[in-house]
Design a protein around this motif. Structure first.
Motif, PDB file in Angstrom:
ATOM      1  N   GLU A 130      14.103  32.944 -20.801  1.00 45.01           N
ATOM      2  CA  GLU A 130      15.263  32.081 -21.051  1.00 45.01           C
ATOM      3  C   GLU A 130      14.916  30.842 -21.878  1.00 45.01           C
ATOM      4  N   GLN A 131      13.615  30.543 -22.034  1.00 45.79           N
ATOM      5  CA  GLN A 131      13.217  29.325 -22.741  1.00 45.79           C
ATOM      6  C   GLN A 131      13.069  29.576 -24.242  1.00 45.79           C
ATOM      7  N   ASP A 132      13.472  28.565 -25.032  1.00 40.90           N
ATOM      8  CA  ASP A 132      13.323  28.643 -26.489  1.00 40.90           C
ATOM      9  C   ASP A 132      11.980  28.087 -26.950  1.00 40.90           C
ATOM     10  N   GLU A 133      11.359  27.254 -26.116  1.00 38.64           N
ATOM     11  CA  GLU A 133      10.097  26.627 -26.489  1.00 38.64           C
ATOM     12  C   GLU A 133       9.033  26.943 -25.440  1.00 38.64           C
ATOM     13  N   PRO A 134       7.751  26.849 -25.830  1.00 37.02           N
ATOM     14  CA  PRO A 134       6.665  27.068 -24.854  1.00 37.02           C
ATOM     15  C   PRO A 134       6.744  26.068 -23.707  1.00 37.02           C
ATOM     16  N   ARG A 135       6.336  26.500 -22.538  1.00 37.62           N
ATOM     17  CA  ARG A 135       6.372  25.644 -21.349  1.00 37.62           C
ATOM     18  C   ARG A 135       4.999  25.642 -20.668  1.00 37.62           C
ATOM     19  N   SER A 136       4.646  24.506 -20.086  1.00 35.28           N
ATOM     20  CA  SER A 136       3.396  24.410 -19.338  1.00 35.28           C
ATOM     21  C   SER A 136       3.618  24.902 -17.908  1.00 35.28           C
ATOM     22  N   ALA A 137       2.509  25.155 -17.211  1.00 38.79           N
ATOM     23  CA  ALA A 137       2.612  25.623 -15.823  1.00 38.79           C
ATOM     24  C   ALA A 137       3.314  24.584 -14.950  1.00 38.79           C
ATOM     25  N   ALA A 138       3.057  23.297 -15.209  1.00 40.56           N
ATOM     26  CA  ALA A 138       3.689  22.231 -14.416  1.00 40.56           C
ATOM     27  C   ALA A 138       5.196  22.205 -14.653  1.00 40.56           C
TER      28      ALA A 138
END
Length: 202
Positions: A130-138
């Motif tokens: 669902e995300q358009d950008e990379p996300r960190s684990a936090a």
């Protein structure tokens, strides 16, 4: 005399630095293994929960249920103890006992609706898609914690699960400076079979 003390002091400082480095590596390895155990325990708990729900549904349908394989956490605890460093032993045994209790609760009130509860792996994969950008684990653990407050989602478990998804090519990892970001792997495009020319009738 001072010349003899100088090499001894230098040797002592070298040993101290080596011991400090070994101790740091040992601590990090304990944290990594503890996080893996926690992730595996959550997966096992979800599987046991699904099993209990399916057995209750099978009994409701009047079908004899097959014998359940003995995969209780208590049986596998000695194996994990031999691999896990000693300082993590007490915490691990406490988690195992808590997991047994958690595994028994769904059996008491098993319902077909509960069987649809997604696992942490499914939640993370859905969130990444669902995300358009990379996300960190936090960031992922924070978002999932807000969306599912009833679940105790920890960043260490999320990071371990993400690394598992990367290993299975279900997610991609990118490093930006000292931070690591994750994205969902692109779904393989379905291959369309080319129409075969019809053979002329003989």
């Amino acid at each position: 005399m001072s010349e003899n003390r100088a090499p001894a002091t230098e040797l002592t400082s070298q040993y101290s630095a080596q011991v400090a480095g070994d101790l740091d590596r040992n601590t990090k390895e304990q944290e990594r293994i503890a996080a893996e155990i926690e992730a595996l325990q959550e997966q096992l708990s979800a599987l046991q929960h699904d099993h209990n729900v399916l057995v209750s549904m099978q009994q409701a349908l009047g079908v004899a249920s097959p014998a359940r394989p003995d995969t209780s956490a208590s049986q596998s605890a000695p194996e994990r103890t031999s691999v896990t460093p000693k300082p993590a032993k007490a915490r691990k045994e406490g988690a195992t006992g808590a997991k047994k209790t958690a595994a028994k609760k769904p059996a008491a009130k098993a319902s077909p609706a509960a069987a649809s509860a997604p696992t942490l792996v499914e939640l993370i994969r859905t969130h990444l898609v669902e995300q358009d950008e990379p996300r960190s684990a936090a960031e992922i653990s924070s978002a999932l914690g807000q969306a599912h407050p009833e679940r105790n989602i920890k960043t260490t478990v999320v990071r371990t699960t993400l690394e598992g998804l990367v290993a299975k090519s279900h997610a991609h990892r990118a490093k930006q400076g000292s931070s690591v970001f994750y994205t969902a792997a692109a779904a393989p495009e379905p291959t369309v079979a080319e129409p075969q020319p019809e053979a002329p009738a003989s």
